[in-house]
Design an enzyme around this catalytic site. Structure first.
Site, PDB file in Angstrom:
ATOM      1  CG  ASP A   2       5.345   1.557  -3.803  1.00 52.24           C
ATOM      2  OD1 ASP A   2       5.450   1.995  -2.649  1.00 52.24           O
ATOM      3  OD2 ASP A   2       6.211   0.915  -4.395  1.00 52.24           O
ATOM      4  CG  ASN A  50       7.537  -3.243   3.660  1.00 48.92           C
ATOM      5  OD1 ASN A  50       6.798  -3.741   2.807  1.00 48.92           O
ATOM      6  ND2 ASN A  50       8.224  -2.135   3.411  1.00 48.92           N
TER       7      ASN A  50
HETATM    8  C1  FPP Z   1       2.932   0.219   0.216  1.00 46.39           C
HETATM    9  O1  FPP Z   1       2.549   1.546   0.438  1.00 46.39           O
HETATM   10  C2  FPP Z   1       2.057  -0.711   0.965  1.00 46.39           C
HETATM   11  C3  FPP Z   1       2.476  -1.516   1.989  1.00 46.39           C
HETATM   12  C4  FPP Z   1       3.862  -1.527   2.462  1.00 46.39           C
HETATM   13  C5  FPP Z   1       1.540  -2.420   2.694  1.00 46.39           C
HETATM   14  C6  FPP Z   1       0.328  -2.876   1.917  1.00 46.39           C
HETATM   15  C7  FPP Z   1      -0.368  -4.024   2.556  1.00 46.39           C
HETATM   16  C8  FPP Z   1      -1.652  -4.032   2.953  1.00 46.39           C
HETATM   17  C9  FPP Z   1      -2.536  -2.888   2.820  1.00 46.39           C
HETATM   18  C10 FPP Z   1      -2.311  -5.237   3.495  1.00 46.39           C
HETATM   19  C11 FPP Z   1      -1.644  -5.922   4.588  1.00 46.39           C
HETATM   20  C12 FPP Z   1      -0.995  -7.066   4.049  1.00 46.39           C
HETATM   21  C13 FPP Z   1       0.134  -7.628   4.526  1.00 46.39           C
HETATM   22  C14 FPP Z   1       0.662  -8.784   3.816  1.00 46.39           C
HETATM   23  C15 FPP Z   1       0.836  -7.166   5.743  1.00 46.39           C
HETATM   24  P1  FPP Z   1       3.485   2.527   1.242  1.00 46.39           P
HETATM   25  O2  FPP Z   1       3.147   2.458   2.679  1.00 46.39           O
HETATM   26  O3  FPP Z   1       4.908   2.238   0.938  1.00 46.39           O
HETATM   27  O4  FPP Z   1       3.016   3.894   0.676  1.00 46.39           O
HETATM   28  P2  FPP Z   1       3.935   5.169   0.476  1.00 46.39           P
HETATM   29  O5  FPP Z   1       4.987   4.739  -0.503  1.00 46.39           O
HETATM   30  O6  FPP Z   1       2.994   6.181  -0.080  1.00 46.39           O
HETATM   31  O7  FPP Z   1       4.495   5.521   1.812  1.00 46.39           O
END
Ligand code: FPP
Length: 218
Positions: A2, A50
């Protein structure tokens, strides 16, 4: 994982740059976690919810995922880390499904840490499919017990969660390993995922080692 988006936004960069940086944390921790005595290392990368994100972000994440699946084999080989996908394959493209299977197969004989990547994972979905499997296996009502369910989860054979770390200060469980975290110790840090590296993991483990776990006893 996160805080990738916030990490980038804070710097005036597009969110995808935060996801790329977040993968650097993954790379680093896959190197160091085994040396810290971790046997099972699970990352929540992409939830069943997501998919609701803007198309462009989902597509960028899938590109990163494919890149990861194709390029990290050498790192997993060097550390003898076994890769395990946690979640549903439905919704991924045929090529990602193939790459997931290929990475699992290529690392199947690795005897080191197991890296569980929760991608298209949702705990409620996992519990629903475990319940359906109980029925499909013809279990009678009195045969449905904790073991019957545990052995039909995607985590079958994997120990319960000891330590659950949530980055970016969020105070939610967000449909993550609900069953498996029944007695997990929680560690919540304001650190955003791209900044969560070895020193931060060590700090979490340090705090965990001071916790007294009672599992409902005294
Ligand atoms: C959470 O941060 C992260 C994610 C939802 C995606 C993370 C995945 C990868 C970087 C690699 C790709 C892998 C797959 C399996 C698709 P957030 O976007 O929720 O951050 P925020 O809370 O600051 O908005």
């Amino acid at each position: 994982m996160d805080g990738n988006g916030r990490w980038a936004t804070q710097r005036g960069w597009p969110r995808v740059r935060g996801h790329k940086e977040g993968l650097k944390s993954v790379e680093e921790l896959l190197e160091t976690a085994p040396d810290l005595g971790i046997k099972h290392f699970t990352l929540f990368a992409f939830s069943t919810e997501n998919w609701k994100r803007p198309k462009a972000e989902v597509s960028a994440l899938m590109t990163l995922f494919r890149f990861y699946l194709r390029n990290f084999l050498s790192q997993l080989k060097a550390k003898r880390v076994r890769f395990h996908h946690l979640g549903s394959l439905d919704g991924f493209s045929a090529s990602i499904r193939k790459d997931i299977k290929a990475l699992e197969a290529a690392t199947a004989d690795h005897e080191g840490m197991v890296f569980h990547l929760a991608a298209n994972y949702g705990s409620r979905l996992e519990l629903v499919q475990a319940t359906r499997r109980c029925l499909a296996d013809g279990l009678k009502m009195d045969e449905i017990n904790e073991e019957a369910i545990s052995t039909r989860l995607w985590t079958a054979g994997v120990p319960d969660v000891d330590l659950l770390i949530r980055t970016s200060g969020e105070m939610r469980i967000s449909n993550f390993l609900l069953w498996q975290s029944a007695y997990a110790e929680f560690y919540i840090t304001d650190c955003l995922w791209p900044d969560f590296r070895t020193p931060q993991l060590k700090q979490a483990l340090d705090e965990y080692s001071r916790r007294e776990r009672r599992f409902g006893g005294l």
